[in-house]
Scaffold this active site. Structure first.
Site, short mmCIF file in Angstrom:
data_model
loop_
_atom_site.label_atom_id
_atom_site.label_comp_id
_atom_site.label_asym_id
_atom_site.label_seq_id
_atom_site.Cartn_x
_atom_site.Cartn_y
_atom_site.Cartn_z
N SER A 1 0.86 -1.11 0.11
CA SER A 1 0.17 0.20 0.04
C SER A 1 0.82 1.30 -0.21
O SER A 1 1.83 1.43 0.68
CB SER A 1 -0.95 -0.05 1.42
OG SER A 1 -1.42 1.44 1.33
N TYR B 1 -1.44 0.64 10.36
CA TYR B 1 -1.99 0.01 9.32
C TYR B 1 -0.62 0.01 8.20
O TYR B 1 -0.13 -1.02 7.60
CB TYR B 1 -3.13 0.31 8.38
CG TYR B 1 -3.32 -0.17 6.93
CD1 TYR B 1 -3.41 -1.44 6.73
CD2 TYR B 1 -3.24 0.53 5.81
CE1 TYR B 1 -3.63 -1.98 5.49
CE2 TYR B 1 -3.35 0.21 4.61
CZ TYR B 1 -3.63 -0.95 4.23
OH TYR B 1 -3.59 -1.72 3.10
N1 LIG Z 1 -8.40 -1.26 -1.77
C1 LIG Z 1 -7.25 -0.61 -1.59
O1 LIG Z 1 -7.63 0.53 -1.84
C2 LIG Z 1 -6.00 -0.76 -1.31
C3 LIG Z 1 -4.75 0.03 -1.14
C4 LIG Z 1 -3.89 -0.55 -0.86
C5 LIG Z 1 -3.37 -1.88 -0.62
N2 LIG Z 1 -4.58 -2.82 -0.43
C6 LIG Z 1 -4.21 -4.03 -0.15
O2 LIG Z 1 -4.83 -5.04 -1.06
C7 LIG Z 1 -5.11 -6.33 -0.37
C8 LIG Z 1 -6.59 -6.50 -0.66
O3 LIG Z 1 -7.43 -5.34 -0.36
P1 LIG Z 1 -8.82 -5.26 -0.46
O4 LIG Z 1 -9.39 -3.85 -0.80
O5 LIG Z 1 -9.35 -6.61 -1.61
O6 LIG Z 1 -9.62 -5.50 0.81
P2 LIG Z 1 -10.82 -6.46 1.08
O7 LIG Z 1 -10.97 -6.24 2.70
O8 LIG Z 1 -11.98 -6.32 0.38
O9 LIG Z 1 -10.29 -7.88 1.06
C9 LIG Z 1 -9.40 -8.41 2.05
C10 LIG Z 1 -9.72 -9.96 2.13
O10 LIG Z 1 -9.02 -10.59 3.06
C11 LIG Z 1 -9.69 -11.37 3.94
N3 LIG Z 1 -9.30 -11.47 5.20
C12 LIG Z 1 -9.03 -10.58 6.19
N4 LIG Z 1 -8.32 -11.18 7.29
C13 LIG Z 1 -8.16 -12.28 6.95
C14 LIG Z 1 -7.40 -13.47 7.61
N5 LIG Z 1 -7.07 -13.26 9.05
N6 LIG Z 1 -7.46 -14.68 7.01
C15 LIG Z 1 -7.70 -14.68 5.82
N7 LIG Z 1 -8.25 -13.94 4.96
C16 LIG Z 1 -8.62 -12.65 5.61
C17 LIG Z 1 -11.13 -10.70 4.01
O11 LIG Z 1 -12.01 -11.41 4.39
C18 LIG Z 1 -11.38 -10.22 2.67
O12 LIG Z 1 -11.83 -11.04 2.00
C19 LIG Z 1 -5.09 -5.85 1.15
O13 LIG Z 1 -3.73 -6.39 1.52
C20 LIG Z 1 -4.78 -4.40 1.30
O14 LIG Z 1 -4.00 -4.11 2.31
C21 LIG Z 1 -5.95 -2.24 -1.05
#
Ligand SMILES: NC(=O)c1ccc[n+]([C@@H]2O[C@H](COP(=O)([O-])OP(=O)(O)OC[C@H]3O[C@@H](n4cnc5c(N)ncnc54)[C@H](O)[C@@H]3O)[C@@H](O)[C@H]2O)c1
Length: 355
Positions: free
Chosen positions: A131, A186
């Site tokens: 991120s 985070y």
């Molecule tokens: N969406 C954004 O803007 C963004 C920006 C930067 C980085 N990210 C990174 O991308 C990745 C995915 O983000 P996203 O937007 O799809 O988020 P999201 O919350 O939609 O998806 C995350 C998934 O991880 C699962 N999860 C959470 N804790 C868990 C655990 N302990 N064990 C197994 N599964 C678990 C959740 O059920 C969910 O399905 C993350 O690592 C996040 O840090 C996202």
């Protein structure tokens, strides 16, 4: 394996927003597409398999911090490629639920690596969904041209409504140049993930790609998780005919990147030849947008009343986050294709179609 085939792919957190979108584009190219996801209640209110997860994806419901769940999984699945997405993602929430974020993001990552060792299965490729939060405020430039890292805006500073770092302007971040300095728990856990995977991958000859994503938005983003997704939140308000409340002076700045462009970036990273050293890429739209601008685009779309400034603030919010895509575009066969107006329209169409 032909260059287009992906072998056995394991996606942690693969039932979330980005994971489902990846499955729709890539699952068919994989020999197997296996998702390990605990269907976190903050993301999956009904705890059910998401409709958006491609039918070819095999969903294993389990927690990345659970060593036994990993052992069961790796007895049956021998991944060539691991996309590590599972995370607690609440930037503001992480300031008061630090242990939850550290447990899943940091210990969950080391639990995964130890499981690979126990199973004697070292994947050839790892991709981390990191991120822009790792940068914190990044670098700013004073009027005299000197560049410095201003660190974090303090609570006292924000209470004085002193939103900017005076006499300076922000510089878009760039992985090869900008030193990370997270201002949220985070962000600190995402940086820890990067360091842990880099150390492990280096000593196991695993190709590691780190994608530092800016603010991702688009169809499939949770409309119920109030801790993430400002574009979804604003869209809900404007659709209901409300004026969108905007924090500070409206000039908090972000880079909003459309989900289709993020999926294409993962695809490009997987098509790029593996290297020995870990590579870090900034993935964004390359355009800095103020929150006021975002709110106005969404309000205009719905012909809602104009957004209004509240002067409220959130501790730990960075003032400016955007990236310079020069190196990413030079190294990956990828450029973002969705501008904000088109992306916002795409999201509104999807929201309108939701039950
Ligand atoms: N969406 C954004 O803007 C963004 C920006 C930067 C980085 N990210 C990174 O991308 C990745 C995915 O983000 P996203 O937007 O799809 O988020 P999201 O919350 O939609 O998806 C995350 C998934 O991880 C699962 N999860 C959470 N804790 C868990 C655990 N302990 N064990 C197994 N599964 C678990 C959740 O059920 C969910 O399905 C993350 O690592 C996040 O840090 C996202």
């Amino acid at each position: 394996m032909d260059s287009d085939a992906l072998g056995v792919v394991l996606v942690t957190g693969g039932a979330g927003f980005i994971g489902c979108a990846l499955s729709s584009r890539l699952a068919r190219r994989a020999e197997r597409w296996v998702v390990l996801d605990n269907l976190h209640p903050q993301v999956h209110a009904d705890r059910a398999r998401p409709d958006a997860l491609h039918p070819a994806a095999e969903l294993v419901v389990g927690d990345v911090t659970d060593a036994a769940a990993w052992d069961d999984l790796l007895r049956e699945v021998r991944p060539d490629t691991v996309l590590h997405l599972a995370a607690e993602t609440g930037t503001a929430q992480s300031l008061y639920e630090a242990t939850r974020h550290a447990s899943v993001n940091v210990v969950g990552t080391t639990t995964m690596l130890d499981a690979f060792s126990r199973a004697d299965r070292v994947p050839s490729r790892l991709v981390l969904s990191s991120s822009r939060a790792v940068y914190g405020e990044g670098e700013w430039q004073r009027d005299d041209g000197t560049v410095y890292r201003p660190g974090q805006r303090t609570h006292a500073q924000l209470e004085r409504a002193q939103w900017d770092f005076e006499g300076a302007r922000a510089i878009p971040s760039e992985a090869a140049r900008t030193q990370p300095e997270p201002t949220s728990v985070y962000g600190a856990t995402k940086l820890a993930q990067e360091h842990i995977l880099a150390a492990w991958a280096g000593s196991h000859d695993v190709a590691l790609t780190i994608l530092r994503l800016q603010n991702v938005y688009g169809p499939g983003q949770s409309l119920t998780n109030s801790y993430t997704g400002i574009v979804s939140l604003f869209s809900r308000l404007a659709r209901a005919g409300e004026s969108i409340p905007v924090y500070e002076d409206g000039l908090i700045t972000r880079d909003f990147v459309y989900i289709e462009d993020v999926v294409a970036a993962f695809d490009a990273a997987l098509r790029t030849a593996a290297t020995d050293a870990p590579v870090r890429f900034d993935i964004g739209s390359g355009t800095a947008t103020t929150i006021q601008e975002l709110a106005t685009v969404i309000a205009d779309f719905h012909r809602a009343p104009a957004p209004h400034l509240t002067g409220a603030f959130r501790d730990g919010d960075v003032r400016f986050a955007a990236c310079d895509l020069g190196r990413t575009a030079a190294a990956l066969p990828w450029v973002p294709e969705w501008d904000l107006a088109r992306g916002v329209a795409g999201l509104q169409d999807w929201i309108a179609a939701q039950p």
